[in-house]
Design an enzyme around this catalytic site. Structure first.
Site, PDB file in Angstrom:
ATOM      1  N   ASN A   9       0.859  -1.182   0.000  1.00 21.84           N
ATOM      2  CA  ASN A   9       0.000   0.000   0.000  1.00 21.84           C
ATOM      3  C   ASN A   9       0.902   1.239   0.000  1.00 21.84           C
ATOM      4  OD1 ASN A   9      -1.785   2.052   0.555  1.00 21.84           O
ATOM      5  ND2 ASN A   9      -2.302   1.354   2.630  1.00 21.84           N
ATOM      6  N   LYS A  11       0.078   4.248  -0.217  1.00 19.06           N
ATOM      7  CA  LYS A  11      -0.561   5.416   0.413  1.00 19.06           C
ATOM      8  C   LYS A  11      -0.368   6.663  -0.462  1.00 19.06           C
ATOM      9  CE  LYS A  11      -0.107   3.181   4.817  1.00 19.06           C
ATOM     10  NZ  LYS A  11      -0.071   3.291   6.270  1.00 19.06           N
ATOM     11  N   HIS A  95      -9.530   1.189   4.861  1.00 23.40           N
ATOM     12  CA  HIS A  95      -8.246   1.356   5.548  1.00 23.40           C
ATOM     13  C   HIS A  95      -8.446   2.289   6.743  1.00 23.40           C
ATOM     14  CE1 HIS A  95      -4.178   2.540   6.450  1.00 23.40           C
ATOM     15  NE2 HIS A  95      -3.796   1.423   5.841  1.00 23.40           N
ATOM     16  N   GLU A  97      -6.846   4.658   7.890  1.00 31.38           N
ATOM     17  CA  GLU A  97      -6.636   6.094   7.656  1.00 31.38           C
ATOM     18  C   GLU A  97      -7.891   6.723   7.067  1.00 31.38           C
ATOM     19  OE1 GLU A  97      -3.025   5.499   5.471  1.00 31.38           O
ATOM     20  OE2 GLU A  97      -2.046   4.937   7.344  1.00 31.38           O
ATOM     21  N   GLU A 167      -5.295  -4.965  10.569  1.00 34.01           N
ATOM     22  CA  GLU A 167      -4.240  -3.975  10.781  1.00 34.01           C
ATOM     23  C   GLU A 167      -4.501  -3.208  12.079  1.00 34.01           C
ATOM     24  OE1 GLU A 167      -2.342  -2.749   6.784  1.00 34.01           O
ATOM     25  OE2 GLU A 167      -4.207  -1.663   6.943  1.00 34.01           O
ATOM     26  N   GLY A 173       2.575   2.234  10.665  1.00 29.97           N
ATOM     27  CA  GLY A 173       3.496   3.346  10.481  1.00 29.97           C
ATOM     28  C   GLY A 173       4.207   3.770  11.755  1.00 29.97           C
ATOM     29  N   SER A 212       3.547  -2.186  10.218  1.00 26.87           N
ATOM     30  CA  SER A 212       5.006  -2.205  10.386  1.00 26.87           C
ATOM     31  C   SER A 212       5.648  -3.552  10.048  1.00 26.87           C
ATOM     32  CB  SER A 212       5.393  -1.762  11.805  1.00 26.87           C
ATOM     33  OG  SER A 212       4.953  -0.431  12.038  1.00 26.87           O
TER      34      SER A 212
END
Ligand code: PGA
Length: 251
Positions: A9, A11, A95, A97, A167, A173, A212
């Protein structure tokens, strides 16, 4: 047997120059043939990535798609049928985010999930708890609720052609990775939840871990019985590192 999948991904990263470099790096990788590999570039670069990866065994997906499958008056959005036309095979849905920064709710995500399947894209449904929720002991409850939002509306068969990515938000991240056992525990719970409705679907669906993942921790994570690969953010921007993660998923 479930085929392992490793997906990158990207991003909101990349320039024309860095994407060209990444495409070159990906084309140069020697990939195991028992792993499905995919990348999710920013929409802006999808066309050039698809062209650049022609002939390479790497699928391209989108990080998001509209709530409608067909074209229409929806300024700023890209429909799943347009993504199919461009050559995409997959799309991320939900996702964290998008859930947390953009406030996307289950109702919107369900429409995106359904639109994707209606167009022939495979949705990768992303679920996972925040740090607060984990510390409050709510992890399994949260992922169960996120999964049920889809099952309640479309039934368990929605997962015949879908992938699930677990996730944990606190691991994305941050450099903090869920331990293989922590991840396995949640993956097993997800599979058990699906199995309550249909054990065949539960056994067939791929459950990716994200948060991560890097070459250094991939082997251990991917060796867990219910972890069928990974959704890789930061480490997928480096072709060599991404290649090492893919090899860690091969047998
Ligand atoms: P990360 O991101 O690997 O950079 O933690 C994973 C993701 O958000 O999909």
């Amino acid at each position: 047997m479930r085929r392992t999948m490793v997906a990158g991904n990207w991003k909101m990263h990349g320039t024309r120059a860095s994407v060209a470099e990444l495409i070159d790096g990906l084309r140069g990788l020697v990939l195991p043939n028992d792993v499905d590999v995919a990348v999710f570039p920013p929409q802006l670069f999808i066309d050039r990535v698809i062209k650049g990866l022609q002939g390479a065994p790497i699928s391209v997906g989108a990080q998001d798609a509209a709530v409608e499958s067909g074209q229409g008056a929806l300024t700023g959005e890209i429909s799943s049928s347009q993504l199919v036309d461009a050559g995409c095979k997959l799309v991320l849905v939900g996702h964290s985010e998008r859930r947390l920064i953009l406030g996307e709710q289950d109702e919107t995500l369900n429409r995106k999930f359904a639109a994707a399947q209606a167009s022939g894209l495979t949705p990768v449904l992303c679920i996972g708890e925040t740090l607060e929720q984990r510390e409050a002991g709510q992890t399994l409850e949260v992922v169960e609720r996120q999964l049920n939002a889809v099952i309640d509306e479309f039934g368990i068969d929605a997962f015949v052609n879908a992938v699930i990515a677990y996730e944990p938000v606190w691991a994305i991240g941050t450099g903090l990775t869920a331990s293989p056992q922590q991840a396995q525990d949640v993956h097993a719970a997800i599979r058990a939840q699906l199995a309550q409705k249909n054990s065949e679907v539960a056994q067939g669906v791929r459950l990716l871990y994200g948060g991560s993942v890097k070459a250094a921790n991939a082997v251990e994570l991917f060796s867990m019985p219910d972890i069928d690969g990974g959704l890789i953010g930061g480490a997928s921007l480096n072709a060599d590192e991404f290649g090492a993660i893919i090899r860690a998923a091969g047998n």
